[in-house]
Design an enzyme around this catalytic site. Structure first.
Site, PDB file in Angstrom:
ATOM      1  N   ASP A  10     -19.455  76.864  52.445  1.00  9.95           N
ATOM      2  CA  ASP A  10     -19.518  75.467  52.027  1.00  9.95           C
ATOM      3  C   ASP A  10     -18.309  75.241  51.123  1.00  9.95           C
ATOM      4  OD1 ASP A  10     -19.918  73.100  50.722  1.00  9.95           O
ATOM      5  OD2 ASP A  10     -21.958  73.541  50.048  1.00  9.95           O
ATOM      6  N   VAL A  11     -17.356  74.449  51.609  1.00  6.93           N
ATOM      7  CA  VAL A  11     -16.089  74.338  50.863  1.00  6.93           C
ATOM      8  C   VAL A  11     -16.236  73.649  49.510  1.00  6.93           C
ATOM      9  CG1 VAL A  11     -14.607  74.431  52.910  1.00  6.93           C
ATOM     10  CG2 VAL A  11     -15.414  72.200  52.080  1.00  6.93           C
ATOM     11  N   LYS A  60      -9.430  60.749  51.760  1.00 14.20           N
ATOM     12  CA  LYS A  60      -8.316  61.152  52.618  1.00 14.20           C
ATOM     13  C   LYS A  60      -6.959  60.767  52.031  1.00 14.20           C
ATOM     14  CE  LYS A  60     -10.644  63.233  55.923  1.00 14.20           C
ATOM     15  NZ  LYS A  60     -10.489  64.694  56.127  1.00 14.20           N
ATOM     16  N   ASP A  81     -17.264  77.774  58.461  1.00 15.59           N
ATOM     17  CA  ASP A  81     -18.041  76.542  58.624  1.00 15.59           C
ATOM     18  C   ASP A  81     -19.307  76.678  57.781  1.00 15.59           C
ATOM     19  OD1 ASP A  81     -17.747  74.248  61.090  1.00 15.59           O
ATOM     20  OD2 ASP A  81     -19.630  74.256  59.964  1.00 15.59           O
ATOM     21  N   TYR A 131     -14.535  57.285  52.277  1.00 15.57           N
ATOM     22  CA  TYR A 131     -13.812  58.192  53.190  1.00 15.57           C
ATOM     23  C   TYR A 131     -12.310  58.050  52.986  1.00 15.57           C
ATOM     24  CZ  TYR A 131     -12.270  60.318  57.596  1.00 15.57           C
ATOM     25  OH  TYR A 131     -11.649  61.101  58.536  1.00 15.57           O
ATOM     26  N   THR A 183     -15.581  65.195  69.377  1.00 16.00           N
ATOM     27  CA  THR A 183     -15.794  65.986  68.164  1.00 16.00           C
ATOM     28  C   THR A 183     -17.133  65.573  67.554  1.00 16.00           C
ATOM     29  OG1 THR A 183     -14.876  64.365  66.605  1.00 16.00           O
ATOM     30  CG2 THR A 183     -13.309  65.860  67.665  1.00 16.00           C
ATOM     31  N   ASN A 233      -9.648  71.923  57.107  1.00 12.25           N
ATOM     32  CA  ASN A 233     -10.043  70.865  58.026  1.00 12.25           C
ATOM     33  C   ASN A 233     -11.460  70.356  57.797  1.00 12.25           C
ATOM     34  OD1 ASN A 233     -10.312  69.538  60.809  1.00 12.25           O
ATOM     35  ND2 ASN A 233     -11.761  71.248  60.968  1.00 12.25           N
TER      36      ASN A 233
END
Lengths: 255, 253
Positions: free
Chosen positions: B63-64, B160, B37, B156, B192, B90
């Site tokens: 940090d992806v 996706k 994360d 967004y 969440t 994810n």
């Protein structure tokens, strides 16, 4: 290692249960503790399948049923409920293939035949299963569509129409029964090593070439891989999964 | 023996919500789980929680969007466990919701960076290890927004949809090498951090509208996504390749 399920105390119905994906799924349900109703149009094959499960110590009822005949379907569900008292899960799997044909040459007989079993059969099964399940207030149904329910292929218009139709039935009924504790999904098997594929090979010498074309995973699927998907969709783990058409096809429809 | 006994699993965005629920489910199923994360405090709390539940857990801040950090993350998994059997990519962000022309370019860039390029970065590093092993399973987190549009969420949704494109195409690349790549498309999931943002901290009117949009008549739970991810990573899904599975209470039906 595969996931395991405890379906003891539950009742599962499988149509087209005497061979291939139906038999594998019936065996998997039984191995997970469910009482299983095996249905098939072929009495002899059905008897052999039922004996196989019974001799493995499973709780089994077998019912000869032509799913294209609604009265027989109604009778099948009645007998299932009379025998086991309830119906928790159903895999509406009975299906047939007809010889490939140019769309302009397809006979009305073959079109009606394939839609009568694959589409009307699923409709009739779902209708009578839902009558029982809505009384109980719970249940899970998996309808057998096909990669033919997701894409088109030349010479297969009638079959693909029937399998597209199964997805339409599935999605609409899923929305209808979602708030009533009943989940309805479909699976879309790709090219699976079953009697239907053997029959295609018998009808068409070069069928294997067609079958292995565009098969990303490079092999046929096994009936057990379909059974695994059906059991998961019927399990509590899939409690938020409904109205989907799950391809189990080695990547064929990812193209 | 448990389902994922002896398996090394990586989950990004594991500090809370769907990621944490999935890491926890993998832990319960016997896997050694690496939680990643970008929020160090959340990550630490999450990892401590799983450790005290008796699970085999490592944590790595990542940090992806940063290729170097992603590579270091996968290297750490391999250094610690010798392999990488399953990955759930994810980590993701949502937006506050505004008509397309009123959405800042910076917001678009950030969403695409995290949700799409982040998955790209992770998959690249994971696949390098998985191809070396000759096996593996990857699940990418898309969304119902990856399969349909919704008002105010153009950036967004673009990110996706992109995740599904990555998933389907790369699934074809690796299907023949015993590496399966699929996606999950969660519907509206409650409890969440992302739900808190989208519902503006559980605004009752927004929640009511979301519940009304769910054919099943309730929001989903993070554990219901976790269950699907575990199934997709299990041998039971051995013929499931390149699929974007809706887990959405019927929204997309």
């Amino acid at each position: 290692m595969n996931p395991t399920y405890d379906f003891s105390g539950q009742v599962a119905l499988v149509t087209g249960a005497s061979s291939g994906m139906g038999l594998a799924t019936a065996e998997a349900f039984a191995a997970s503790g469910a009482a299983v109703v095996l249905a098939d149009i072929n009495e002899k094959a059905l008897q052999a399948a039922a004996e196989k499960l019974t001799s493995a110590g499973r709780k089994v009822l077998s019912v000869v049923c032509d799913v294209s005949n609604e009265a027989q379907v109604a009778n099948m569900i009645e007998r299932a409920v009379a025998h086991f008292g309830r119906l928790d899960m159903a895999f509406n799997n009975a299906g047939i293939q007809v010889p490939p044909s140019d769309a302009a040459d397809e006979t009305a007989e073959n079109f009606d035949l394939v839609n009568g079993v694959n589409l009307r059969g699923v409709w009739a099964c779902m209708k009578h299963e839902l009558q029982q399940m809505r009384t109980q207030g719970s249940g899970a149904i998996v309808n057998c569509s096909s990669l033919g329910g997701l894409v088109g292929l030349p010479s297969r218009a009638a079959y693909h129409a029937s399998k597209h139709g199964v997805i339409g039935l599935t999605r609409s009924a899923a929305m209808e029964y979602a708030p009533r504790g009943i989940r309805i999904n479909a699976i879309c098997p790709g090219k699976i090593n079953t009697p239907m594929v053997s029959d295609m090979l018998a009808m068409q010498a070069d069928a294997m070439k067609e079958i292995m074309r565009d098969q990303p995973i490079g092999r046929l699927g096994e009936s057990g891989e379909i059974a695994a998907a059906v059991l998961w969709l019927c399990s509590p783990g899939a409690s938020f999964v409904l109205g989907i058409a799950l391809p189990v096809d080695g990547g064929f429809t990812a193209h | 023996m448990k389902l994922f006994e002896g398996k090394a699993v990586l989950v990004t965005g594991a500090g809370g919500g769907i990621g944490l629920a999935t890491a926890s489910a993998f832990g319960q199923a016997g896997a050694s789980v690496t939680l990643a994360d970008n929020n160090a405090a959340l990550l630490e709390t999450a990892a401590d929680g799983l450790r005290s539940a008796g699970h085999q857990v490592s944590a790595v801040e990542c940090d992806v969007t940063d290729r170097g950090q992603v590579e270091a993350m996968v290297e750490q998994v391999v250094k610690t466990y010798g392999r990488l059997d399953a990955a759930f990519n994810n980590a993701g962000v949502n937006c506050d919701g505004a008509p397309m022309a009123e959405t800042d370019d910076d917001e678009f860039d950030n969403i695409i960076d995290v949700n799409l390029r982040g998955v790209w970065n992770c998959m690249k590093a994971e696949l390098r290890q998985m191809t070396a092993q000759g096996s593996g399973a990857i699940v990418n987190c898309s969304s119902i927004g990856g399969m349909r549009g919704s008002k105010g969420r153009a950036a967004y949704s673009a990110s996706k949809f992109g995740v599904i494109g990555l998933t389907r195409a790369s699934a074809l690349d690796y299907a023949g090498q015993d590496i399966r790549i699929n996606a999950v498309c969660p519907g509206i999931i409650g409890n969440t951090p992302m739900a808190m943002r989208v519902t503006k901290n559980n605004n009752p009117d927004i929640i009511k509208a979301f519940v009304a949009a769910e054919p099943i008549g309730r929001l989903g739970e993070p554990e219901e996504i976790a269950a699907a991810v575990l199934w997709l990573c299990s041998p039971a899904a051995s013929f499931v390749v390149g699929h974007a599975m809706a887990i959405d209470g019927g929204i997309l039906a």
